[in-house]
Write a protein that holds these residues in place. Structure first.
Motif, PDB file in Angstrom:
ATOM      1  N   MET A   1      37.265  58.128  15.872  1.00  0.00           N
ATOM      2  CA  MET A   1      38.625  58.650  15.729  1.00  0.00           C
ATOM      3  C   MET A   1      39.628  57.666  16.315  1.00  0.00           C
ATOM      4  SD  MET A   1      38.202  62.634  16.902  1.00  0.00           S
ATOM      5  CE  MET A   1      39.948  62.977  16.566  1.00  0.00           C
ATOM      6  N   CYS A   2      40.838  57.709  15.763  1.00  0.00           N
ATOM      7  CA  CYS A   2      41.908  56.916  16.356  1.00  0.00           C
ATOM      8  C   CYS A   2      43.247  57.572  16.050  1.00  0.00           C
ATOM      9  CB  CYS A   2      41.894  55.478  15.831  1.00  0.00           C
ATOM     10  SG  CYS A   2      42.927  54.370  16.839  1.00  0.00           S
ATOM     11  N   ASN A   3      44.176  57.393  16.984  1.00  0.00           N
ATOM     12  CA  ASN A   3      45.517  57.951  16.824  1.00  0.00           C
ATOM     13  C   ASN A   3      46.499  56.922  16.274  1.00  0.00           C
ATOM     14  OD1 ASN A   3      45.189  56.504  19.165  1.00  0.00           O
ATOM     15  ND2 ASN A   3      46.461  57.810  20.427  1.00  0.00           N
ATOM     16  N   LEU A   4      46.033  55.692  16.021  1.00  0.00           N
ATOM     17  CA  LEU A   4      46.862  54.673  15.397  1.00  0.00           C
ATOM     18  C   LEU A   4      46.181  54.198  14.106  1.00  0.00           C
ATOM     19  CD1 LEU A   4      48.030  52.558  18.489  1.00  0.00           C
ATOM     20  CD2 LEU A   4      49.189  54.488  17.389  1.00  0.00           C
ATOM     21  N   ARG A   5      46.885  53.391  13.341  1.00  0.00           N
ATOM     22  CA  ARG A   5      46.354  52.908  12.077  1.00  0.00           C
ATOM     23  C   ARG A   5      46.582  51.403  11.970  1.00  0.00           C
ATOM     24  NH1 ARG A   5      44.728  57.149  12.741  1.00  0.00           N
ATOM     25  NH2 ARG A   5      44.582  58.966  11.352  1.00  0.00           N
ATOM     26  N   CYS A   6      45.926  50.644  12.835  1.00  0.00           N
ATOM     27  CA  CYS A   6      46.094  49.193  12.850  1.00  0.00           C
ATOM     28  C   CYS A   6      45.581  48.596  11.534  1.00  0.00           C
ATOM     29  CB  CYS A   6      45.333  48.581  14.020  1.00  0.00           C
ATOM     30  SG  CYS A   6      45.823  49.252  15.633  1.00  0.00           S
ATOM     31  N   PRO A   7      46.368  47.766  10.872  1.00  0.00           N
ATOM     32  CA  PRO A   7      45.949  47.220   9.582  1.00  0.00           C
ATOM     33  C   PRO A   7      44.774  46.253   9.674  1.00  0.00           C
ATOM     34  CG  PRO A   7      47.991  46.198  10.310  1.00  0.00           C
ATOM     35  CD  PRO A   7      47.733  47.331  11.247  1.00  0.00           C
ATOM     36  N   HIS A   8      44.460  45.783  10.882  1.00  0.00           N
ATOM     37  CA  HIS A   8      43.376  44.815  11.040  1.00  0.00           C
ATOM     38  C   HIS A   8      42.116  45.447  11.627  1.00  0.00           C
ATOM     39  CE1 HIS A   8      45.182  45.214  14.950  1.00  0.00           C
ATOM     40  NE2 HIS A   8      44.243  44.498  15.512  1.00  0.00           N
ATOM     41  N   CYS A   9      42.064  46.777  11.749  1.00  0.00           N
ATOM     42  CA  CYS A   9      40.961  47.450  12.442  1.00  0.00           C
ATOM     43  C   CYS A   9      39.602  47.120  11.828  1.00  0.00           C
ATOM     44  CB  CYS A   9      41.181  48.962  12.423  1.00  0.00           C
ATOM     45  SG  CYS A   9      39.864  49.894  13.263  1.00  0.00           S
ATOM     46  N   TYR A  10      38.688  46.618  12.647  1.00  0.00           N
ATOM     47  CA  TYR A  10      37.355  46.251  12.156  1.00  0.00           C
ATOM     48  C   TYR A  10      36.518  47.471  11.813  1.00  0.00           C
ATOM     49  CZ  TYR A  10      35.975  47.317  16.994  1.00  0.00           C
ATOM     50  OH  TYR A  10      35.774  47.935  18.202  1.00  0.00           O
ATOM     51  N   LEU A  11      36.844  48.639  12.376  1.00  0.00           N
ATOM     52  CA  LEU A  11      36.054  49.846  12.160  1.00  0.00           C
ATOM     53  C   LEU A  11      36.666  50.754  11.100  1.00  0.00           C
ATOM     54  CD1 LEU A  11      33.459  51.064  13.408  1.00  0.00           C
ATOM     55  CD2 LEU A  11      34.894  52.344  14.982  1.00  0.00           C
ATOM     56  N   ASP A  12      37.863  50.394  10.614  1.00  0.00           N
ATOM     57  CA  ASP A  12      38.585  51.263   9.687  1.00  0.00           C
ATOM     58  C   ASP A  12      38.695  52.661  10.291  1.00  0.00           C
ATOM     59  OD1 ASP A  12      39.999  52.044   7.485  1.00  0.00           O
ATOM     60  OD2 ASP A  12      38.286  52.200   6.140  1.00  0.00           O
ATOM     61  N   ALA A  13      39.090  52.704  11.553  1.00  0.00           N
ATOM     62  CA  ALA A  13      39.103  53.952  12.315  1.00  0.00           C
ATOM     63  C   ALA A  13      40.239  54.866  11.895  1.00  0.00           C
ATOM     64  CB  ALA A  13      39.204  53.649  13.811  1.00  0.00           C
ATOM     65  N   GLY A  14      40.023  56.143  12.109  1.00  0.00           N
ATOM     66  CA  GLY A  14      41.018  57.167  11.801  1.00  0.00           C
ATOM     67  C   GLY A  14      40.422  58.523  12.073  1.00  0.00           C
ATOM     68  N   LYS A  15      39.739  59.077  11.059  1.00  0.00           N
ATOM     69  CA  LYS A  15      39.079  60.363  11.220  1.00  0.00           C
ATOM     70  C   LYS A  15      37.735  60.184  11.926  1.00  0.00           C
ATOM     71  CE  LYS A  15      41.132  62.421   7.070  1.00  0.00           C
ATOM     72  NZ  LYS A  15      40.841  63.076   5.761  1.00  0.00           N
ATOM     73  N   LYS A  16      37.277  61.261  12.541  1.00  0.00           N
ATOM     74  CA  LYS A  16      35.979  61.235  13.219  1.00  0.00           C
ATOM     75  C   LYS A  16      34.864  61.032  12.196  1.00  0.00           C
ATOM     76  CE  LYS A  16      33.026  64.064  16.213  1.00  0.00           C
ATOM     77  NZ  LYS A  16      32.894  65.354  16.942  1.00  0.00           N
ATOM     78  N   ALA A  17      33.871  60.216  12.568  1.00  0.00           N
ATOM     79  CA  ALA A  17      32.710  60.026  11.696  1.00  0.00           C
ATOM     80  C   ALA A  17      31.947  61.339  11.567  1.00  0.00           C
ATOM     81  CB  ALA A  17      31.804  58.938  12.265  1.00  0.00           C
ATOM     82  N   GLU A  18      31.276  61.534  10.450  1.00  0.00           N
ATOM     83  CA  GLU A  18      30.619  62.809  10.178  1.00  0.00           C
ATOM     84  C   GLU A  18      29.470  63.113  11.135  1.00  0.00           C
ATOM     85  OE1 GLU A  18      29.414  63.040   6.132  1.00  0.00           O
ATOM     86  OE2 GLU A  18      31.453  62.915   5.319  1.00  0.00           O
ATOM     87  N   ASP A  19      28.762  62.090  11.575  1.00  0.00           N
ATOM     88  CA  ASP A  19      27.555  62.337  12.353  1.00  0.00           C
ATOM     89  C   ASP A  19      27.495  61.401  13.561  1.00  0.00           C
ATOM     90  OD1 ASP A  19      25.179  63.536  13.037  1.00  0.00           O
ATOM     91  OD2 ASP A  19      23.957  62.300  11.699  1.00  0.00           O
ATOM     92  N   GLU A  20      28.487  61.508  14.439  1.00  0.00           N
ATOM     93  CA  GLU A  20      28.523  60.645  15.609  1.00  0.00           C
ATOM     94  C   GLU A  20      27.403  60.989  16.581  1.00  0.00           C
ATOM     95  OE1 GLU A  20      32.289  60.420  17.528  1.00  0.00           O
ATOM     96  OE2 GLU A  20      33.293  59.523  15.796  1.00  0.00           O
ATOM     97  N   LEU A  21      27.032  59.997  17.384  1.00  0.00           N
ATOM     98  CA  LEU A  21      26.021  60.211  18.411  1.00  0.00           C
ATOM     99  C   LEU A  21      26.472  61.314  19.371  1.00  0.00           C
ATOM    100  CD1 LEU A  21      25.159  56.506  19.323  1.00  0.00           C
ATOM    101  CD2 LEU A  21      23.937  58.022  17.745  1.00  0.00           C
TER     102      LEU A  21
END
Length: 404
Positions: A1-21
């Motif tokens: 998850m992330c609260n920002l939307r950096c255009p260079h993000c290596y993880l393409d972060a945003g919403k929580k992954a479906e099956d996190e550890l």
């Protein structure tokens, strides 16, 4: 998850992954890491402070004897959060600041008022005695601003200023990287700036040829840099994939299918990265490959082959081996070396100082030579409180609805 939307993000972060550890899986991983000799754990994201059990994970790792560092955009940091970090044993925080122009920073980080919150976070951390690393990603948009950003980091009492060179992966695949010539020029400037900013470190990330440039000019900082992907460093994604580095998408294995220990010790991709003789192109021919090795992630992003040459480097190998004379350490220098609490960093410092001695023709490493070679690293007993750069209400909570 992330609260920002950096255009260079290596993880393409945003919403929580479906099956996190799960928390339990994270604890089990930490047990494995400790057994393998892991000394440092970086908790990052996305935004790690959005994970509800992040403090539990930090506590478990620190109580296991592992140094814990957290990488954050700083938006969610308050006095209460920093106090909690300290209670959990967090040793330092990396905070991203990409411009002194709030509008430019907010545009690059993809969130309103993120600059204000990030600067506030830096001030809060230092006020509580938590060490801060200022992280800046260099692009053409802020290229000319880097000296002012380094000044800013020093004036704020940062432990280190880390300049990240873009690897075109994740959301950054379509972003224009700096040309090799512009990269070389900036790395040269960084190498030459180091002594000016003591005791704050000035270092490059994802540009290991910083070490070659420092060596050529007989400058300090040779303990820094050098590609650690798959050798002393690796990533575990939210879903449990093990990759050699956050910026490399090639997967060595998944910890839900094989133990982390098995993956780390036997995965073919990791074995390849640990054998410098398998490097190709100019990196394979280069006399600096043991010091530098080239960025394996940038090679993979450019060629689909992590063993290829680093396209961001302009150097043409000479074919001449680096000097190799017998070096001895004075007792005072050895004592300083032993004060470094983390063994893998201590070993990097040892190799870097010895390379500096070779380059300068010294046969005995003294305490003074070690100080010149490391270009920083030592700190006074406590930093003086720094003046405020921006007036913010530290008690006011961030407007999460606007930022998530």
């Amino acid at each position: 998850m992330c609260n920002l939307r950096c255009p260079h993000c290596y993880l393409d972060a945003g919403k929580k992954a479906e099956d996190e550890l799960t928390t339990v899986e994270c604890f089990a991983l930490i047990d494995e890491m400790k057994a393998l000799g892991t000394e440092m754990l970086i908790l990052t994201g996305g935004e790690p402070l959005l994970r509800k059990d992040i403090h539990d994970i930090a506590t478990y790792a620190s109580e296991s004897g592992i140094w814990v560092v957290m990488g954050t955009n700083g938006v969610l940091i308050t006095d209460k959060i920093v106090q909690k970090m300290l209670e959990c044993g967090v040793k330092g925080v990396g905070i991203s600041i990409d411009s002194l122009d709030p509008e430019k920073h907010d545009g690059f980080r993809g969130g309103p008022k993120s600059w204000e919150y990030s600067v506030r976070a830096l001030e809060i951390c230092r006020a509580h005695g938590l060490e801060v690393l200022v992280q800046t990603t260099i692009t053409e948009a802020n290229y000319d601003e880097i000296p002012q950003l380094i000044d800013f980091a020093r004036d704020k009492g940062a432990w280190s200023f880390n300049l990240y060179f873009l690897v075109q992966t994740g959301r950054g695949q379509k972003m224009n990287d700096l040309s090799p010539q512009r990269t070389e020029a900036m790395l040269t400037n960084l190498a030459e700036m180091q002594s000016k900013y003591r005791p704050m470190l000035v270092r490059s990330k994802c540009a290991p040829h910083f070490k070659r440039i420092a060596f050529e000019r007989a400058l300090g900082g040779l303990e820094s840099g050098g590609c650690m992907a798959g050798t002393q460093y690796g990533r575990i994604t939210p879903e449990g994939n093990v990759t050699p580095c956050p910026y490399m998408t090639v997967v060595a294995g998944n910890i839900r299918e094989n133990s982390f220990t098995e993956i780390w010790q036997t995965a073919p991709i990791l074995q390849q990265l640990r054998d410098l003789n398998q490097l190709k192109g100019r990196c394979g021919d280069c006399e600096f490959k043991e010091l530098c090795g080239g960025c394996r992630c940038r090679a993979y992003a450019a060629y689909g082959d992590c063993l290829q040459e680093d396209p961001a480097c302009t150097y043409q190998p000479s074919g001449q081996p680096l000097p190799s004379e017998k070096i001895t350490w004075s007792s005072a220098a050895e004592s300083r070396l032993e004060r470094i609490p983390i063994a893998f960093i201590r070993e990097k410092v040892k190799k870097g100082v010895e390379a500096y001695a070779q380059r300068t023709g010294a046969v005995v490493i003294t305490a003074d030579l070690m100080k010149m070679a490391t270009a920083g690293m030592e700190r006074p007993a406590a930093f003086q409180k720094m003046p405020s750069f921006v007036e913010v209400d530290r008690e006011r909570e961030p407007d999460l609805k606007r930022l998530i």
